[in-house]
Design an enzyme around this catalytic site. Structure first.
Site, PDB file in Angstrom:
ATOM      1  N   ASP A 104       1.673  88.679  91.440  1.00  0.00           N
ATOM      2  CA  ASP A 104       0.958  89.729  90.391  1.00  0.00           C
ATOM      3  C   ASP A 104       0.080  90.000  91.894  1.00  0.00           C
ATOM      4  OD1 ASP A 104      -1.389  90.080  88.086  1.00  0.00           O
ATOM      5  OD2 ASP A 104      -2.359  88.405  89.444  1.00  0.00           O
ATOM      6  N   ASP A 127      -4.080  91.997  90.942  1.00  0.00           N
ATOM      7  CA  ASP A 127      -5.757  91.861  90.463  1.00  0.00           C
ATOM      8  C   ASP A 127      -6.057  90.319  90.582  1.00  0.00           C
ATOM      9  OD1 ASP A 127      -5.684  94.911  90.770  1.00  0.00           O
ATOM     10  OD2 ASP A 127      -5.659  94.843  88.736  1.00  0.00           O
ATOM     11  N   LYS A 179      -3.446  84.129  86.271  1.00  0.00           N
ATOM     12  CA  LYS A 179      -4.029  84.138  85.326  1.00  0.00           C
ATOM     13  C   LYS A 179      -2.833  82.901  84.148  1.00  0.00           C
ATOM     14  CE  LYS A 179      -6.751  88.919  85.567  1.00  0.00           C
ATOM     15  NZ  LYS A 179      -6.299  88.550  86.602  1.00  0.00           N
TER      16      LYS A 179
END
Ligand SMILES: [Zn+2]
Length: 200
Positions: free
Chosen positions: A15, A17, A134
């Site tokens: 990932d 950000d 996340k």
């Protein structure tokens, strides 16, 4: 450098950000991309292991009209410039430009970006890893059955641990930082390589 290299078809999905760089809402210009400490060196270690290093990132700022695809490419040129002095490189970038309400098949937690990567690079998912901050990242990992590594480097991370503790989501390893995540993955790959070298 170690003398063990990863099996063919091994990839580490990253990932962006909140995992590689500070998550400050939407990153829409190159100067807003600020890497966490040690990220270039850690990516270089993955490169030396012979794994494919692939970015998988939701970029709904495009669908929201806040950024163009050309703008995203400038940000990724900046990323390449920041890591290049350390001998590090990203082998492929897969992004979803859509908004949540568009109902596409590529916005994480959907697996479309991983499917694109598998098709382009003939990956062996049984040899792959995913790193993210996340819940949607760890859900993708679960969907495609690759070990998911959670980095505790954003305001979203704590909720993911909570989901794991409630039995909703598997997490293979919880890392304090991206460097810690790469340490763990490196150890897994080296252990596997040694096992294969010994004829299992
Ligand atoms: Zn999409």
């Amino acid at each position: 450098m170690r003398d063990v290299s990863a099996a063919p078809g091994t990839a580490v999905f990253l990932d962006r950000d909140g995992t590689l760089n500070h998550d400050r809402g939407y990153v829409t210009s190159p100067e807003q991309l600020v890497l966490f400490p040690g990220v270039p060196e850690a990516i270089a270690r993955l490169n030396h292991l012979g794994v494919m290093v692939l970015l998988v990132t939701n970029q709904s700022a495009i669908g929201r009209g806040m950024m163009t695809i050309e703008g995203l490419e400038l940000i990724h040129e900046r990323l390449a410039e920041l890591i290049r002095p350390y001998g590090a490189s990203i082998d492929g970038i897969f992004f979803c430009p859509h908004r949540p309400q568009d109902g596409c098949g590529c916005r994480k937690p959907k697996a479309g970006l991983i499917d694109q990567a598998v098709n382009r690079f003939a990956l062996d998912l049984s040899q792959c890893y995913l790193v993210g901050d996340k819940r949607s990242d760890l859900e993708v990992a679960q969907t495609v059955s690759v070990p998911g590594v959670l980095v505790m480097t954003s305001s979203y991370s704590a909720d993911v641990v909570k989901a794991r503790d409630e039995g909703q989501l598997p997490i293979e390893y919880v890392a304090d930082s991206f460097v810690d995540a790469v340490d763990w993955i490196e150890q897994q790959i080296v252990t596997r390589g040694n096992r294969i070298g010994l004829g299992r």
